[in-house]
Design a protein around this motif. Sequence first.
Motif, PDB file in Angstrom:
ATOM      1  N   THR A   3       0.224  15.115   1.131  1.00  0.00           N
ATOM      2  CA  THR A   3      -1.143  15.022   0.634  1.00  0.00           C
ATOM      3  C   THR A   3      -1.186  15.346  -0.856  1.00  0.00           C
ATOM      4  N   ASP A   4      -2.315  15.020  -1.478  1.00  0.00           N
ATOM      5  CA  ASP A   4      -2.486  15.378  -2.886  1.00  0.00           C
ATOM      6  C   ASP A   4      -2.354  16.886  -3.065  1.00  0.00           C
TER       7      ASP A   4
ATOM      8  N   VAL B  15       4.955   9.138   2.098  1.00  0.00           N
ATOM      9  CA  VAL B  15       3.556   8.721   2.248  1.00  0.00           C
ATOM     10  C   VAL B  15       2.745   9.717   3.059  1.00  0.00           C
TER      11      VAL B  15
ATOM     12  N   LYS C 281       2.120   1.687  -3.475  1.00  0.00           N
ATOM     13  CA  LYS C 281       1.020   2.171  -4.320  1.00  0.00           C
ATOM     14  C   LYS C 281       0.855   3.681  -4.174  1.00  0.00           C
ATOM     15  N   ARG C 282       0.949   4.175  -2.939  1.00  0.00           N
ATOM     16  CA  ARG C 282       0.798   5.612  -2.701  1.00  0.00           C
ATOM     17  C   ARG C 282       1.934   6.405  -3.352  1.00  0.00           C
ATOM     18  N   ARG C 283       3.157   5.905  -3.236  1.00  0.00           N
ATOM     19  CA  ARG C 283       4.289   6.617  -3.820  1.00  0.00           C
ATOM     20  C   ARG C 283       4.168   6.650  -5.348  1.00  0.00           C
ATOM     21  N   ARG C 284       3.698   5.580  -5.939  1.00  0.00           N
ATOM     22  CA  ARG C 284       3.502   5.560  -7.386  1.00  0.00           C
ATOM     23  C   ARG C 284       2.393   6.535  -7.797  1.00  0.00           C
ATOM     24  N   PHE C 285       1.385   6.690  -6.957  1.00  0.00           N
ATOM     25  CA  PHE C 285       0.313   7.643  -7.224  1.00  0.00           C
ATOM     26  C   PHE C 285       0.861   9.070  -7.219  1.00  0.00           C
ATOM     27  N   VAL C 286       1.693   9.379  -6.218  1.00  0.00           N
ATOM     28  CA  VAL C 286       2.311  10.709  -6.153  1.00  0.00           C
ATOM     29  C   VAL C 286       3.175  10.949  -7.388  1.00  0.00           C
TER      30      VAL C 286
ATOM     31  N   ASN D 103       0.828  -1.208   0.000  1.00  0.00           N
ATOM     32  CA  ASN D 103       0.000   0.000   0.000  1.00  0.00           C
ATOM     33  C   ASN D 103       0.862   1.257   0.000  1.00  0.00           C
ATOM     34  N   VAL D 104       1.986   1.204   0.706  1.00  0.00           N
ATOM     35  CA  VAL D 104       2.922   2.333   0.725  1.00  0.00           C
ATOM     36  C   VAL D 104       3.491   2.557  -0.671  1.00  0.00           C
TER      37      VAL D 104
END
Length: 335
Positions: free
Chosen positions: A318-319, A315, A218-223, A215-216
């Motif tokens: 924020t967006d 992580v 996944k978040r970094r890839r989203f950023v 999940n961590v």
Amino acid sequence: LQQAVFDFEKELADYAGTSFSVGVGNATDGMEIFLEAIGIEQGDEIIISSHTMLATASAIKVAGGIPIPVDIKNNDNLISISAIEEAITENTVGIMPTQLNGRICDMDPILAIAEKKGLFIVEDAAQALGSRYKGKHAGTFGLASDISFFPAKVLGCLGDAGGVLVNDKDLYHKIYQIHDHGRDIDGEVKRWGRNSRLDNIQAAILSHKLKTYENVIKRRRFVANIYQERLGDLNELELPAAPETDGNNFDTFQNYELQADNRDKLQKFLKENGIGTLVQWGGMAIHQFKNLGFTQSCPNTDNFFQRCIMLPMNVFITDDDVHYVCDKVIDFYRS
């Protein structure tokens, strides 16, 4: 007394897909230990990327070898395949690619060179736990690799800590012995060793965090995707490869390192607007440490270090924070 360490070592090996792992005091120790276990000798040369932490080179030096830094490719920050080939001499025994910023090098040609020339492969995978190349995890391509669990890493604990990944059983036992005063897993002293054991409390923390590690990532890839979408059209920037949904590489984005025109002014502008950035390794590549005796020429690396900068990647961001960073980068180049 070390049950949390034993448990985490098994969990780490299972996660990465290796037969064994050994928890060590830090990733640099891990490199020194697996090089000693492999048995490198005085004068043995090991090829590394010049774009890596000094620890990669110093581990080779401390273990008795000679680090040979070579250039990066001219279109990214990973080791150049042609530079590896050009650096091989009669004293070369191995190649240690650094899986940098959570991205794995182009391993197929590196493995082919090693097989053709009779060289071993070890990896500095300190920044790359969870990264994959053609589905295969960082740290699993050679004889052994190191992983860092320093707090700034994607899987970080509360202090210095590291791990070694290894498949060969005999090499595993040598690594295990060296890291624990020469004692094997049954407690019998088999050789001279050192004290570089993973702390039980740190192991428990890492074991807990490993459960949600994907999940961590996944978040970094989203950023990283936000950066790609917002900054990808700026001609003044050269961004790292975007997160792939297919293809060879699955990147974990330990860092988001890009190249920027007017890097120093951009960094100052961002700081004035409350945005922290970093220039990796203090702005020095390995071959630039002339006081350590390096004489290699690495022009692509020199150019890269004139332009490289790391934007915030963690992580906790924020967006809205990411978009604010992008807004300010765009303001700098469009004002």
